[in-house]
Design a protein around this motif. Structure first.
Motif, PDB file in Angstrom:
ATOM      1  N   PHE A 103       0.615  -1.088   0.054  1.00 24.94           N
ATOM      2  CA  PHE A 103       0.008   0.043   0.154  1.00 24.94           C
ATOM      3  C   PHE A 103       0.818   1.352   0.022  1.00 24.94           C
ATOM      4  N   GLY A 104       0.326   2.208  -0.716  1.00 23.23           N
ATOM      5  CA  GLY A 104       0.940   3.432  -0.539  1.00 23.23           C
ATOM      6  C   GLY A 104       0.683   4.179   0.845  1.00 23.23           C
ATOM      7  N   ALA A 105       1.203   5.351   1.155  1.00 22.62           N
ATOM      8  CA  ALA A 105       0.944   6.043   2.349  1.00 22.62           C
ATOM      9  C   ALA A 105       0.123   7.277   2.132  1.00 22.62           C
ATOM     10  N   PRO A 106      -1.212   7.066   2.295  1.00 20.36           N
ATOM     11  CA  PRO A 106      -2.151   8.371   2.080  1.00 20.36           C
ATOM     12  C   PRO A 106      -1.903   9.372   3.014  1.00 20.36           C
ATOM     13  N   THR A 107      -2.384  10.534   2.872  1.00 17.97           N
ATOM     14  CA  THR A 107      -2.585  11.486   3.846  1.00 17.97           C
ATOM     15  C   THR A 107      -3.846  11.919   4.070  1.00 17.97           C
ATOM     16  N   ILE A 108      -4.456  12.028   5.071  1.00 17.57           N
ATOM     17  CA  ILE A 108      -5.726  12.583   5.496  1.00 17.57           C
ATOM     18  C   ILE A 108      -5.640  13.791   5.981  1.00 17.57           C
ATOM     19  N   VAL A 109      -6.221  14.856   5.187  1.00 13.08           N
ATOM     20  CA  VAL A 109      -6.277  16.132   5.566  1.00 13.08           C
ATOM     21  C   VAL A 109      -7.706  16.594   6.176  1.00 13.08           C
ATOM     22  N   ARG A 110      -7.789  17.342   7.394  1.00 14.51           N
ATOM     23  CA  ARG A 110      -9.245  17.634   7.792  1.00 14.51           C
ATOM     24  C   ARG A 110      -9.038  19.099   7.645  1.00 14.51           C
ATOM     25  N   HIS A 111      -9.863  19.830   6.742  1.00 12.17           N
ATOM     26  CA  HIS A 111     -10.253  21.110   6.863  1.00 12.17           C
ATOM     27  C   HIS A 111     -11.035  21.807   7.979  1.00 12.17           C
ATOM     28  N   ASN A 112     -11.087  22.893   7.976  1.00 12.82           N
ATOM     29  CA  ASN A 112     -11.812  23.720   8.910  1.00 12.82           C
ATOM     30  C   ASN A 112     -13.173  24.009   8.177  1.00 12.82           C
ATOM     31  N   PRO A 113     -14.136  23.859   9.152  1.00 14.23           N
ATOM     32  CA  PRO A 113     -15.519  24.278   8.511  1.00 14.23           C
ATOM     33  C   PRO A 113     -15.523  25.637   7.930  1.00 14.23           C
ATOM     34  N   LYS A 114     -16.428  25.746   6.809  1.00 13.27           N
ATOM     35  CA  LYS A 114     -16.449  27.086   6.130  1.00 13.27           C
ATOM     36  C   LYS A 114     -17.568  27.839   6.873  1.00 13.27           C
TER      37      LYS A 114
END
Lengths: 118, 135
Positions: A103-114
Motif C-alpha cells: 500500500f501507499g501511504a495516503p494523507t488525510i487532511v481535515r479542513h476547517n468548516p467553512k
C-alpha cells in the motif's frame, strides 16, 4: 584409466602419468597451475550440481531472499523459470506464498468548516 | 492491524468479478469503535455496521491500473460530522450492500485517526510507486 602422480623434484614439480613424466614445472608455475585447476574444477562441480543449484535458487527467488548461489547465467535463467512456473515450490514455502500487495501511504487532511455567512 | 486487502477482494479479482478501473469504487470513513474490520471474514458492505460509517464518498475518479497499481484522484468528503474515524474502507459500489465487495481497509495513514469537525476531509493518495495499493 590412467593414474596421475605428483612428485617434488628439487625446486620443481613433476607430473607423472602411468609412471611417465608428462610435465616438469617450476614450483611457482605449479602453484599457478594448481590455482587454475581448482577454479576450473569448481566450475565443473557447479555444472554437475546445476540441477540442485537451480532448484535452491528458485526457492530463494520465490521467497525474495537476495542471495545468489551461482554466477552462471544458464543456471540463473533456469532458476528464474522455475521460480515462475514450478508449482511444487509452494510445498517448500511455510505458509505458502505470501501476498505481495503493498500500500501507499495516503494523507488525510481535515479542513476547517467553512464560515457561515450571517 | 495494517493496511490490507479483504480476502473477498482477492477472490473477486481472481474470479474476474472486480475491475478497479471500470467499477464504481467508493471510500468510507470508518469508526472502528462501532465495527472492527476483519479482512478475512468481512466480504461485502453489509458486513460493515451502519453506525460505523461516518462518511461515504461518491465514485473515485481517474482510476488507473497500470502495472498492477491501483490509483485514483484524491477524494474529499464534504462537511463531515460524526465520531472519530480510525480507518478507511475502499469498496465496490453496486447499489446493493450485499453485493458490494469490500476491497481494502486503510488504517495506517498520515492524519488517522481523524476527528470530524464539520469541515471537509480529504484523502490524498500516495504519489509514490505504490499509489493506493499495488497487487
Amino acid at each position: 584409466m590412467s593414474t596421475l602422480r605428483f612428485r617434488q623434484n628439487y625446486t620443481g614439480v613433476q607430473i607423472l602419468r602411468d609412471g611417465k613424466i608428462v610435465a616438469d614445472l617450476p614450483w611457482d608455475a605449479a602453484l599457478r597451475a594448481a590455482d587454475a585447476l581448482r577454479q576450473v574444477s569448481k566450475r565443473a562441480e557447479e555444472w554437475a550440481q546445476a540441477e540442485k543449484i537451480a532448484s535452491d535458487q528458485a526457492l530463494l527467488i520465490r521467497t525474495g531472499a537476495p542471495i545468489g548461489l551461482s554466477n552462471n547465467p544458464t543456471i540463473i535463467g533456469e532458476a528464474k523459470k522455475r521460480a515462475q512456473h514450478d508449482r511444487d515450490l509452494r510445498r517448500y514455502l511455510p505458509g505458502g506464498i505470501r501476498s505481495k500487495t503493498v500500500f501507499g501511504a495516503p494523507t488525510i487532511v481535515r479542513h476547517n468548516p467553512k464560515d457561515k455567512k450571517l | 492491524m495494517a493496511n490490507g486487502l479483504y480476502d473477498s477482494a482477492r477472490e473477486g479479482y481472481l474470479a474476474g468479478d472486480l475491475a478497479w478501473d471500470t467499477d464504481d469504487i467508493r471510500i468510507i470513513l470508518i469508526d472502528e469503535a462501532d465495527d472492527t474490520p476483519d479482512l478475512a471474514v468481512d466480504d461485502f458492505l453489509d458486513d460493515r455496521a451502519a453506525p460505523s460509517r461516518v462518511a461515504t464518498s461518491d465514485a473515485l475518479a481517474s482510476k488507473t491500473v497500470a502495472d498492477g497499481v491501483a490509483d485514483a484522484a484524491d477524494k474529499t468528503w464534504s462537511a463531515v460530522t460524526g465520531d472519530v474515524s480510525e480507518s478507511i474502507d475502499i469498496y465496490e459500489h453496486t447499489g446493493t450492500e450485499s453485493t458490494s465487495h469490500l476491497i481494502a481497509n486503510i488504517d495506517t495513514a498520515t492524519g488517522l485517526p481523524v476527528t470530524p469537525n464539520g469541515g471537509d476531509i480529504e484523502v490524498q493518495w500516495d504519489e509514490g510507486a505504490n499509489k493506493i495499493f499495488k497487487l
